[in-house]
Design a protein around this motif. Structure first.
Motif, PDB file in Angstrom:
ATOM      1  N   CYS A  87      -3.907   6.053   5.845  1.00  0.00           N
ATOM      2  CA  CYS A  87      -4.201   5.116   6.931  1.00  0.00           C
ATOM      3  C   CYS A  87      -4.907   3.882   6.370  1.00  0.00           C
ATOM      4  O   CYS A  87      -5.617   3.965   5.365  1.00  0.00           O
ATOM      5  CB  CYS A  87      -5.085   5.791   7.991  1.00  0.00           C
ATOM      6  N   GLU A  88      -4.675   2.767   7.041  1.00  0.00           N
ATOM      7  CA  GLU A  88      -5.174   1.487   6.530  1.00  0.00           C
ATOM      8  C   GLU A  88      -6.694   1.382   6.653  1.00  0.00           C
ATOM      9  O   GLU A  88      -7.313   1.975   7.546  1.00  0.00           O
ATOM     10  CB  GLU A  88      -4.528   0.326   7.301  1.00  0.00           C
TER      11      GLU A  88
ATOM     12  N   PHE B 235      -5.918  -3.933   5.490  1.00  0.00           N
ATOM     13  CA  PHE B 235      -4.732  -4.574   6.080  1.00  0.00           C
ATOM     14  C   PHE B 235      -5.212  -5.273   7.351  1.00  0.00           C
ATOM     15  O   PHE B 235      -5.613  -4.625   8.328  1.00  0.00           O
ATOM     16  CB  PHE B 235      -3.679  -3.509   6.389  1.00  0.00           C
TER      17      PHE B 235
ATOM     18  N   ALA C 135      -4.390  -4.318  11.044  1.00  0.00           N
ATOM     19  CA  ALA C 135      -4.662  -2.947  11.482  1.00  0.00           C
ATOM     20  C   ALA C 135      -5.869  -2.898  12.417  1.00  0.00           C
ATOM     21  O   ALA C 135      -6.858  -3.603  12.194  1.00  0.00           O
ATOM     22  CB  ALA C 135      -4.889  -2.064  10.265  1.00  0.00           C
TER      23      ALA C 135
ATOM     24  N   ARG D 260       6.113  -2.680   5.260  1.00  0.00           N
ATOM     25  CA  ARG D 260       5.684  -3.838   6.055  1.00  0.00           C
ATOM     26  C   ARG D 260       6.716  -4.951   5.936  1.00  0.00           C
ATOM     27  O   ARG D 260       7.449  -5.021   4.940  1.00  0.00           O
ATOM     28  CB  ARG D 260       4.340  -4.348   5.558  1.00  0.00           C
TER      29      ARG D 260
ATOM     30  N   GLY E 281       0.859  -1.180   0.000  1.00  0.00           N
ATOM     31  CA  GLY E 281       0.000   0.000   0.000  1.00  0.00           C
ATOM     32  C   GLY E 281       0.891   1.225   0.000  1.00  0.00           C
ATOM     33  O   GLY E 281       1.635   1.468  -0.949  1.00  0.00           O
TER      34      GLY E 281
ATOM     35  N   GLN F 137       3.344  -2.513  12.080  1.00  0.00           N
ATOM     36  CA  GLN F 137       2.696  -1.303  12.600  1.00  0.00           C
ATOM     37  C   GLN F 137       3.409  -0.922  13.898  1.00  0.00           C
ATOM     38  O   GLN F 137       3.524  -1.741  14.814  1.00  0.00           O
ATOM     39  CB  GLN F 137       1.212  -1.545  12.835  1.00  0.00           C
TER      40      GLN F 137
ATOM     41  N   ARG G  14       2.709   1.837   3.057  1.00  0.00           N
ATOM     42  CA  ARG G  14       3.503   1.695   4.285  1.00  0.00           C
ATOM     43  C   ARG G  14       4.512   0.549   4.146  1.00  0.00           C
ATOM     44  O   ARG G  14       4.242  -0.453   3.459  1.00  0.00           O
ATOM     45  CB  ARG G  14       2.582   1.392   5.478  1.00  0.00           C
TER      46      ARG G  14
ATOM     47  N   ARG H  53      -0.852  -8.375  -0.390  1.00  0.00           N
ATOM     48  CA  ARG H  53      -2.090  -7.596  -0.552  1.00  0.00           C
ATOM     49  C   ARG H  53      -2.747  -8.121  -1.807  1.00  0.00           C
ATOM     50  O   ARG H  53      -2.286  -7.849  -2.925  1.00  0.00           O
ATOM     51  CB  ARG H  53      -1.774  -6.112  -0.658  1.00  0.00           C
TER      52      ARG H  53
END
Lengths: 168, 315
Positions: free
Chosen positions: A116-117, A72, A75, A54, A50, A90, A52, A62
């Motif tokens: 934001c997720e 996600f 999250a 990870r 996405g 996270q 971010r 994904r």
């Protein structure tokens, strides 16, 4: 004694190499949760999932299309400590407004609706009401329930933010 | 063997000669002239310069690993020295015996060296004027030598020495050949049981020791690099966490500050890896070389010690 000398030498060398390998101590896990554009922006064994960074491989999967918003799964899951969240990339376990149970999230940056997720459940897949909430002086991503008290299952609205209703 | 060491040994012999019988210590024309009056009162040595030359030839041959030639040259110097000079005489004797002992590798071909040493020691101990103090150590040396010679089935010294040229040739020039070359010495029958003795080894202890020290130095450098890399890497980690975790909002992965931190961290990792390899190899090489040098002491040192120590007590 003659037989022991090579063993000692080998042990010395092996010890030095093992110590060196173990102490190759630079870890770029501080990049987990950072805003990214491509995998190369993130650290070793990380991907840009996405927007971010990870950890690979599990949290890089994904499954949706490239331009399709994808939730996600880790999250906003309940947590007690940051470490529980960091394993999924996270960096924060946010305890909002005195809530006993925290939730895993990222630091907020820019537009929360883009950075934001999404949550995996309780909302249309491409829409999770998100906001930036300040916890301990830091801005974190959160599910906004200030206008609509609806929250995903196993979450409850607590002072305008959805927080887990049960401990992890 | 360096030229300095050779010079020191010659100087030692000269000093010993001067200390015991100053009147005979005319090693040069200048010294000879200054000592002329004293020389007239005593029996002059055959030719002291010839003795010095023999000794110098022995030292050089020993440095080159030619122990047979060294022993012969030292023996020549010994025979050119009268009993009135006990210090130099003992020095030359021990140098020759030591060279003979190291020239013998336990085989029948080199057994003759033990016989020469035995004959030399017996000759020395046969001197009625020899004091018990001077004789004691040589008697022990002779006993050990005879134990080494007492091998069942081996040819006797009478046989070996009777078939070989005289043990003390006159090496007037550096090109003088040794008395016991393979062409001249008839091969005795092989012994039934040969006592294993250490074979003479080249004087490589010092280079090995130096190389070992260099290896250990590299290892220490590697460890220092490793430690520096650990510090640099950990500091980069700390800076990264501070930058991303302690700020109000999320960090951006391609932030120049984070890039600098990443570069620093990777540099630390490189230092750690290079240091670990260098430390491992350096320590391995250093320990190995030092172990080898410890197991193979140089022949020069072992040859000099007995003579030097013995002479110290003789005066």
């Amino acid at each position: 004694m003659r037989g022991a000398a090579p063993a000692i030498q080998l042990a010395l060398m092996t010890t030095a190499l093992v110590i060196g390998a173990l102490l190759a101590c630079y870890r770029d896990d501080y990049l987990l949760g950072a805003l990214c554009y491509r995998d190369a922006d993130c650290g070793d064994d990380q991907c840009c999932a996405g927007v971010r960074c990870r950890p690979q491989p599990d949290d890089c999967l994904r499954t949706a299309g490239v331009d399709e918003p994808t939730p996600f799964l880790p999250a906003y899951q309940p947590c007690d400590r940051d470490e529980q969240c960091l394993v999924h990339g996270q960096p924060v376990c946010a305890h909002w407004a005195g809530a006993t149970v925290g939730f895993c999230t990222d630091f907020c940056v820019g537009d929360p609706t883009r950075n934001c997720e999404l949550h995996s459940d309780g909302f249309p897949v491409d829409y999770t009401p998100r906001t930036c909430a300040t916890v301990d002086g830091q801005s974190v991503c959160a599910i906004d329930c200030s206008a609509d008290p609806a929250c995903p299952p196993e979450m409850q609205c607590h002072q305008g933010v959805c927080v887990p209703s049960a401990a992890p | 063997m360096t030229a300095t060491t050779r010079l020191a040994r010659v100087a030692l012999a000269v000093a010993l000669t001067l200390a015991t019988t100053p009147a005979r210590a005319h090693l040069s024309e200048k010294t000879a002239a200054s000592q002329a009056s004293n020389l007239s009162q005593e029996t002059p040595p055959p030719t002291t310069s010839e003795r010095d030359l023999a000794y110098e030839l022995g030292v050089q041959a020993e440095a080159l690993g030619d122990l047979a030639r060294a022993a012969a040259a030292h023996e020549r110097a010994y025979r050119l020295t009268t009993a009135a000079e006990p210090g130099p005489r003992l020095l030359f004797l021990r140098a020759s015996v030591a060279a003979r002992l190291r020239a013998d590798d336990g085989s029948a071909a080199t057994r003759v060296h033990l016989c020469h040493a035995q004959a030399l020691l017996r000759d020395y101990l046969a001197d009625p004027a020899l004091t018990p103090e001077l004789a004691a150590e040589e008697r022990v040396s002779l006993q050990r030598l005879e134990q080494r010679l007492a091998v069942a089935g081996a040819p006797t010294c009478a046989t070996l020495l009777g078939a070989t040229p005289p043990p003390a040739p006159a090496p007037a020039t550096p090109t003088t050949t040794t008395p016991t070359t393979a062409a001249e010495t008839p091969r005795p029958p092989p012994p039934v049981v040969a006592t294993p003795t250490p074979t003479p080894r080249p004087a490589i202890t010092r280079p090995l020791r130096i190389s070992g020290a260099v290896g250990l130095g590299l290892g220490a450098t590697g460890l220092a690099l490793l430690a520096a890399g650990v510090v640099v890497g950990r500091r980069a980690n700390q800076r990264g966490h501070e930058y991303c975790s302690e700020r109000a909002t999320a960090c951006v992965a391609n932030d120049p500050v984070l890039r600098d931190i990443e570069t620093s961290g990777r540099r630390g990792d490189t230092l750690v890896r290079v240091g670990a390899v260098l430390a491992g190899l350096g320590l391995l090489a250093g320990v190995t070389l030092l172990a080898i040098s410890a197991r193979k002491p140089g022949p020069r040192r072992s040859a000099l010690r007995p003579a030097g120590l013995g002479l110290a007590g003789s005066f």
